[in-house]
Each structure stands twice: as C-alpha cells, then as structure tokens.
Design an enzyme around this catalytic site. Structure first.
Site, PDB file in Angstrom:
ATOM      1  N   ALA A  41       0.880  -1.166   0.000  1.00 47.40           N
ATOM      2  CA  ALA A  41       0.000   0.000   0.000  1.00 47.40           C
ATOM      3  C   ALA A  41       0.917   1.215   0.000  1.00 47.40           C
ATOM      4  CB  ALA A  41      -0.903  -0.006   1.233  1.00 47.40           C
ATOM      5  N   SER A  42       0.923   1.971  -1.088  1.00 45.56           N
ATOM      6  CA  SER A  42       1.855   3.089  -1.218  1.00 45.56           C
ATOM      7  C   SER A  42       1.583   4.151  -0.169  1.00 45.56           C
ATOM      8  CB  SER A  42       1.751   3.704  -2.611  1.00 45.56           C
ATOM      9  OG  SER A  42       2.067   2.754  -3.596  1.00 45.56           O
ATOM     10  N   ALA A  43       2.613   4.937   0.135  1.00 46.12           N
ATOM     11  CA  ALA A  43       2.467   6.017   1.106  1.00 46.12           C
ATOM     12  C   ALA A  43       1.409   7.011   0.627  1.00 46.12           C
ATOM     13  CB  ALA A  43       3.798   6.727   1.302  1.00 46.12           C
TER      14      ALA A  43
END
Length: 381
Positions: free
Chosen positions: A99-101
């Site tokens: 889950a990308s920042a």
C-alpha cells in the site's frame, strides 16, 4: 477514525480539493491487511491489528508505505514475523506489493487530474485503495479498469473492493493495456516503469493524460506526466520525485555486487558521493546517456557506489574511505562503466546543471526519448 484522516491530510499539505475529498471518502484502513510490514530504520517492522490495534491504526494513517507481499508471494508476511514481533527476512528477500504512502498516492492523483465521467486505466491494483480513490474521482458516469498481474494480489483486492461497482478488475499484464476499455481519458500507473509501453498511448484519447513513476535505475525515480497528442505521440515532463516497486515485466537483475570475480583495480579523482548524491537532473542525464544502474552502500567511515549494466558482467565499485587520499575503483568486465558515468555527469554540469523540471520525455511508436527544455533538444545529447 475521522480525526486520524484529518491529521493525515494536514501532514500531506496542499492537495487538489477533489483528491482531498476522495481521501476522506475512501478510508485507507479498508485496504490494509491485519498483519503487514512497514519500513523502519533500514529494515521492516510488523504491524498487527490483533495484538497491537493502536499501533496498527496509527501506522495505517501515517504517511508511510505498507508492505503486503514478499517475493511475489513465495514468502508470506506471517513467515517472517517471529512470536515476539521481530521481523526476520531471509537474505535477498524482495518487497513485491504494498500500500503506497499516502503522499505518493495523492501526488500522482494531483497530477492525473481525473474528472467526473472519465474512463481510467490503472496499472497495478495492489490493495485496491487507489482504484477506489479513482472511482470516487470519476463519479457515477466514469469507469476504472484496474489491472493486476498477480492473481493472488488481485483476489484480495477484489475482496477489498466489494461495493465499488465502477471498478473493473482485470488480471493481466498491464504493459499491454486493456483495449476492451479504450479509449481512456486517463492512465494511472502505480508501479515503477523504465520503458513506457506505447500501448498506453494508443489506448488514450488525444488530450488524455498518463501519469507514472519513471524509474530508470540510476539514482532517484521521477514522476512523469504525459499528454497524448492527435499525431499518436505523448509528451510530458518530470514534476517531482517518485519511488515505486518496479512492474514485473520490467524488472532487471540487480547485478553482481561482489568481489568474487576478476577485476581491474585503479583509482579515481572523482568522489563517488558526487555522483551518488547528485541532483535528480543529473540522475536523468546519466540514466539516459548510459543506461546503467546504481546502488550505494554506506558505512560510518566509507561510501561505496556500484554502477552496473544489468544482466552483464560489466560493473564498477567505487569506494571512498575517510582518511584515505586514493579513491579505489574496481572494474568488472570490459565496459568502462565508471568512466561513462563520470562523463555523463560532467556533461550535465556543462549544461548548467539543469534541474529535473527542465527535462521531459516523448513517447512514440519507436520508443521514448528524454529531452532538455523542449522535445527538439534530443539530438544534441
């Protein structure tokens, strides 16, 4: 939970109003597994909703990426988390889905400028959070086609996206796009790209926008925003920094980063930190002119920069050591990769050290070209 979202939005700073509304409407916690891994002081730490719910919630609404898959699923997250919560990764373990920042997600969505009614192709579904955010942005009249190459990741994303009826999840290789859904108004890519597939340009209507993380392999990665023109080209610039896991069809071997092979030992007068810590504009020039990759290693009193041609024996290890006048170069293979990198760096210096925002890219049927200031300034390289 609303308080956590508001604190996160405050930390993210100025966003497009539509993106900010989407982040409020689509909570991140619906897309983060109960057990996951988070980068921490050069390694990873575990977050576990069952054993430490407060820590889990705090991390989910922090501006950090969250690793959800290792080694393309060959190693599960549970396999590397000890009973005491310590994370023990086998040597060579790769992070392959996350889950990308939130700041990274929001930054690309700002550049995408998706509007109600748009048809969007997303490459790299991951947890499904960005697909759900895109669905909110395009509204009832829009459609999001989200492609995921990993069937297991796609299966979990489909569960996470329950109730998001305007997201069409497709399992397949995103480099080929999805012609059945074209023409697209927007293409949103959530994995690192080295070579922009022309299929994305072909499937986007004139005036449409393609946003992706351009990660050529040398130094930093870059946001890239392309606009498709009626003549079948796409032109754009590099607005800022981006760092993503590479898309699987474009992964390359890391190179042989060891002293186990024969080498030629020389010295250099150029401190490797000059190259390794160079601005993003220099990284773009070096990557474009040489096609080489880099990796750095840091100790208390030493710095080593590896430059290498992936999949070949051509590499160089350049080591600065505190208190030593000589800077050691160990050259592997016949190609003089260190000399090429130094030449490219000083060519950038000779151009006046242009910053990242002065560079751009054109994507055509025969490939891509990076240019300085305007598309015509390619041949001068």
């Amino acid at each position: 939970m609303p308080e956590r979202i508001e604190r996160l939005l405050t930390r993210l700073g100025r966003l497009e109003e539509t993106v900010e509304q989407a982040l409020r409407a689509v909570p991140r916690h619906d897309f983060v597994p109960a057990l996951a891994l988070v980068p921490d002081e050069g390694g990873l730490r575990a977050i576990d909703r069952d054993t430490d719910p407060d820590g889990w919630w705090e991390t989910v609404y922090a501006d950090t990426s969250i690793v959800t898959q290792l080694d393309d699923g060959a190693l599960s997250v549970a396999d590397v988390v000890a009973p005491d919560g310590a994370v023990r990764l086998p040597a060579g373990t790769d992070y392959t889905s996350s889950a990308s920042a939130p700041s990274t997600v929001a930054g690309l969505l700002n550049l995408l400028d998706a509007e109600p009614g748009h048809r969007v192709l997303e490459v790299g579904t991951g947890t499904g959070w960005t697909a759900a955010l895109l669905e909110h942005l395009v509204g009832d009249g829009g459609l999001v086609v989200s492609m995921e190459i990993d069937p297991t990741v796609a299966e979990q994303a489909a569960k996470n996206l329950t109730g998001h009826d305007r997201v069409r999840l497709v399992v397949g290789d995103g480099t080929e796009g999805h012609p059945e859904g074209e023409p697209y108004d927007r293409v949103h890519v959530t994995c690192g790209v080295r070579a922009v597939p022309y299929a994305w340009v072909e499937q986007t209507r004139p005036g449409g926008v393609i946003v992706l993380p351009y990660v050529p392999g040398f130094g930093t990665g870059h946001e890239l925003r392309l606009v498709v023109t009626p003549d079948g080209l796409a032109h754009g610039r590099f607005p800022g920094f981006a760092s993503y896991m590479m898309m699987r069809p474009q992964r390359v071997p890391a190179g042989v980063l060891s002293y186990t092979r024969d080498h030629r030992a020389t010295t250099t007068t150029v401190d490797p930190r000059t190259i390794g810590h160079a601005p993003a504009g220099a990284d773009l020039v070096i990557a474009t002119l040489t096609g080489l990759h880099s990796r750095s290693l840091v100790w208390d009193d030493a710095y080593r920069l590896w430059v290498y041609e992936p999949g070949t024996p051509h590499a160089a290890a350049v080591t600065w050591t505190q208190g030593h006048r000589d800077i050691e170069v160990r050259q592997y293979g016949e190609r003089p990769v260190w000399d090429e990198v130094v030449d490219a760096y000083f060519r950038w210096v000779g151009w006046g050290q242009p910053g990242r925002s002065r560079f751009g890219m054109t994507v055509a049927p025969d490939g891509q070209r990076v240019w300085l200031d305007e598309p015509g300034r390619v041949s001068s390289w």
